[in-house]
Design an enzyme around this catalytic site. Structure first.
Site, PDB file in Angstrom:
ATOM      1  N   PHE A 151     -11.984 -19.735  -1.329  1.00 35.00           N
ATOM      2  CA  PHE A 151     -12.347 -21.111  -0.843  1.00 35.00           C
ATOM      3  C   PHE A 151     -11.291 -22.058  -0.946  1.00 35.00           C
ATOM      4  CE2 PHE A 151     -13.723 -25.377  -0.770  1.00 35.00           C
ATOM      5  CZ  PHE A 151     -14.420 -25.547   0.434  1.00 35.00           C
ATOM      6  N   ASP A 242      -4.695 -21.523  -6.768  1.00 35.41           N
ATOM      7  CA  ASP A 242      -5.668 -22.707  -6.488  1.00 35.41           C
ATOM      8  C   ASP A 242      -6.605 -22.694  -7.731  1.00 35.41           C
ATOM      9  OD1 ASP A 242      -7.713 -24.279  -5.887  1.00 35.41           O
ATOM     10  OD2 ASP A 242      -7.965 -23.364  -3.799  1.00 35.41           O
ATOM     11  N   LYS A 271     -10.575 -31.011  -8.743  1.00 34.80           N
ATOM     12  CA  LYS A 271     -12.214 -31.338  -9.146  1.00 34.80           C
ATOM     13  C   LYS A 271     -12.114 -31.919 -10.549  1.00 34.80           C
ATOM     14  CE  LYS A 271     -14.941 -28.300  -6.257  1.00 34.80           C
ATOM     15  NZ  LYS A 271     -14.274 -27.553  -5.356  1.00 34.80           N
TER      16      LYS A 271
HETATM   17  C1  LIG Z   1     -13.653 -27.668  -4.167  1.00 35.31           C
HETATM   18  C2  LIG Z   1     -12.436 -26.634  -4.056  1.00 35.31           C
HETATM   19  C3  LIG Z   1     -11.430 -26.784  -3.128  1.00 35.31           C
HETATM   20  C4  LIG Z   1     -11.501 -28.136  -2.003  1.00 35.31           C
HETATM   21  O1  LIG Z   1     -11.404 -29.408  -2.915  1.00 35.31           O
HETATM   22  P1  LIG Z   1     -11.651 -30.609  -1.969  1.00 35.31           P
HETATM   23  O2  LIG Z   1     -11.716 -31.618  -2.892  1.00 35.31           O
HETATM   24  O3  LIG Z   1     -13.403 -30.755  -1.568  1.00 35.31           O
HETATM   25  O4  LIG Z   1     -10.961 -30.870  -0.944  1.00 35.31           O
HETATM   26  C5  LIG Z   1     -10.359 -26.068  -2.883  1.00 35.31           C
HETATM   27  N1  LIG Z   1     -10.257 -24.953  -3.722  1.00 35.31           N
HETATM   28  C6  LIG Z   1     -11.172 -24.542  -4.697  1.00 35.31           C
HETATM   29  C7  LIG Z   1     -11.044 -23.485  -5.419  1.00 35.31           C
HETATM   30  C8  LIG Z   1     -12.581 -25.597  -4.709  1.00 35.31           C
HETATM   31  O5  LIG Z   1     -13.356 -25.180  -5.383  1.00 35.31           O
END
Ligand SMILES: *Cc1c(COP(=O)(O)O)cnc(C)c1O
Length: 420
Positions: A151, A242, A271
């Site tokens: 994700f 990420d 986050k």
């Molecule tokens: C939540 C998340 C995203 C997206 O972040 P947003 O602030 O909602 O755009 C991308 N990568 C990972 C691993 C996430 O958990």
């Protein structure tokens, strides 16, 4: 809707009587929402508009690092908004420099760029990798590899990077230049790189989560990530991690990659970085910091307000020993959930995670879904979040106490005893 005279319109300012029905008519229906409206928080506790209290093991999805209304965060953002909250990146912003310096000093990175969300940070990483591929590696059509069940966000490039059809359906044409590999499978990765190469398509970067959050709380395997790092070292392919969900102490280490004994070339944050104030960050080593003036920008990115919030969060990680707390409370949680899992082994397959990101994995053959468990827990005063249809995710604030973890475990125990 017809235009109104704002000066005479009381509805603009009075939001005190909440109605879910009105909300559902006014707001686009992009979310399946639980039927409660949250109003106030303190530490790991949160209250809805009816006055019900909940223990918050969602933390805005791994975002409220310091919980709710933490004095350090409140003081920092209050002082900053009273002084200067936003100016353009046309000028130097001292808090942005201080935050970049802290991040570079405490990670493998040399340079930082700030934006406002995880998706935007990953977009920046994709752009940076492409520019590096074009200008340094001399690849005309660079390919970025990402993992199944990953994700990376909801923009067009990041839903393309997110190798899950459910996020892509009906939004094609997707962005070209992405290919997918299974997660934690080194042989498959090597095969894909070779096959692409034989078709004159060169891989510029591999984008992975150290632990897949949204995709089911799946930790990366040490040998896999070390193998990926070796491939990148041998070929010049960039390794992008990420860290949007697992960075900032969530796993018990400051960075998720420290659990895998490797360093990325580029990584992204969002986050937990500012504890719930919107921020995103793209970090890179010097050799691949290919951006030049004009290449990338963000109006809000790295403004004084967001950076002051992030600095308060990072400082509090140290003063309150929150990495250690993440390790200790995570062990306590996994041990307790493990005991529940062995009691209900016909329903629960396993408990997995690092630090304070953990998943209770339901058996595929059991009819029970994560949403059913989460609804029952919510009715018993515990907020939890799914990570797919079969995984219940536990991501409390990093300040969570031993007593609060104990209470959460008692609630989960009660949910399984009473209902299942
Ligand atoms: C939540 C998340 C995203 C997206 O972040 P947003 O602030 O909602 O755009 C991308 N990568 C990972 C691993 C996430 O958990």
């Amino acid at each position: 809707m017809s235009p109104t005279n704002l000066a005479q319109d009381p509805s603009v300012l009075s939001a005190n009587s909440f109605s879910a029905a009105t909300f559902d008519q006014d707001v686009m229906t992009t979310y399946g929402r639980f039927p409660i409206a949250l109003e106030r928080g303190q530490g790991c506790r949160i209250w809805d508009t009816e006055g019900n209290e909940y223990l918050d093991f969602v933390a805005g999805i791994a975002t409220c690092t310091l919980g709710h209304a933490h004095p350090a965060l409140v003081a920092a953002v209050t002082a900053q908004i009273q002084t200067l909250h936003h100016v353009s990146n046309l000028y130097y912003i001292p808090q942005q420099g201080e935050l970049a310096h802290w991040l570079n000093q405490h990670s493998c990175a040399d340079r930082a760029f700030f934006c406002n969300s995880g998706a935007e940070a990953n977009e920046g990483a994709i752009k940076l990798a492409r520019k590096y591929a074009h200008t340094v590696l001399k690849i005309e059509q660079p390919v970025i590899l990402t993992a199944s069940a990953s994700f990376h966000g909801r923009t067009l490039a990041t839903i393309t990077a997110t190798a899950q059809p459910k996020y892509q359906k009906n939004f094609d044409p997707l962005v070209p230049g992405f290919e997918y590999v299974p997660f934690n499978d080194l042989a498959a990765l090597k095969d894909v790189i070779t096959t692409l190469d034989q078709n004159q398509r060169r891989v510029a970067a591999i984008l992975l989560e150290p632990l897949q959050g949204e995709g089911g709380v799946r930790p990366g395997q040490l040998e896999y990530f070390q193998g990926v790092r070796q491939i990148c070292d041998d070929t010049g392919i960039l390794l992008i991690l990420d860290e949007v969900q697992v960075g900032i102490g969530r796993t018990g280490k400051l960075w998720g990659y420290q659990n895998l004994d490797i360093e990325p070339d580029i990584f992204t944050l969002a986050k937990g970085l500012a504890g719930g104030i919107p921020i995103g960050a793209l970090l890179s080593k010097e050799f691949c910091s290919a951006f030049q003036p004009g290449d990338h920008a963000s109006t809000f990115g790295g403004n004084p307000f967001a950076c002051a919030a992030a600095l308060a969060v990072l400082k509090t990680l140290g003063t309150e020993n929150l990495l250690e707390n993440s390790i200790q409370r995570g062990e306590q949680l996994r041990e307790g959930l493990g005991a529940i899992a062995s009691q209900y082994s016909h329903l629960i397959a396993e408990v997995r995670g690092w630090g304070l990101i953990n998943g209770l994995v339901l058996k595929n053959e059991a009819e029970l879904t994560s949403i059913e468990v989460i609804k029952a827990a919510m009715n018993s005063g515990l907020l939890l979040v799914p990570a797919g249809p079969k995984v219940v995710r536990f991501v409390p604030p990093l300040i969570v106490s031993e007593t609060e973890v104990k209470q959460a475990l008692q609630t989960v125990q009660q949910v399984f005893t009473d209902i299942f």
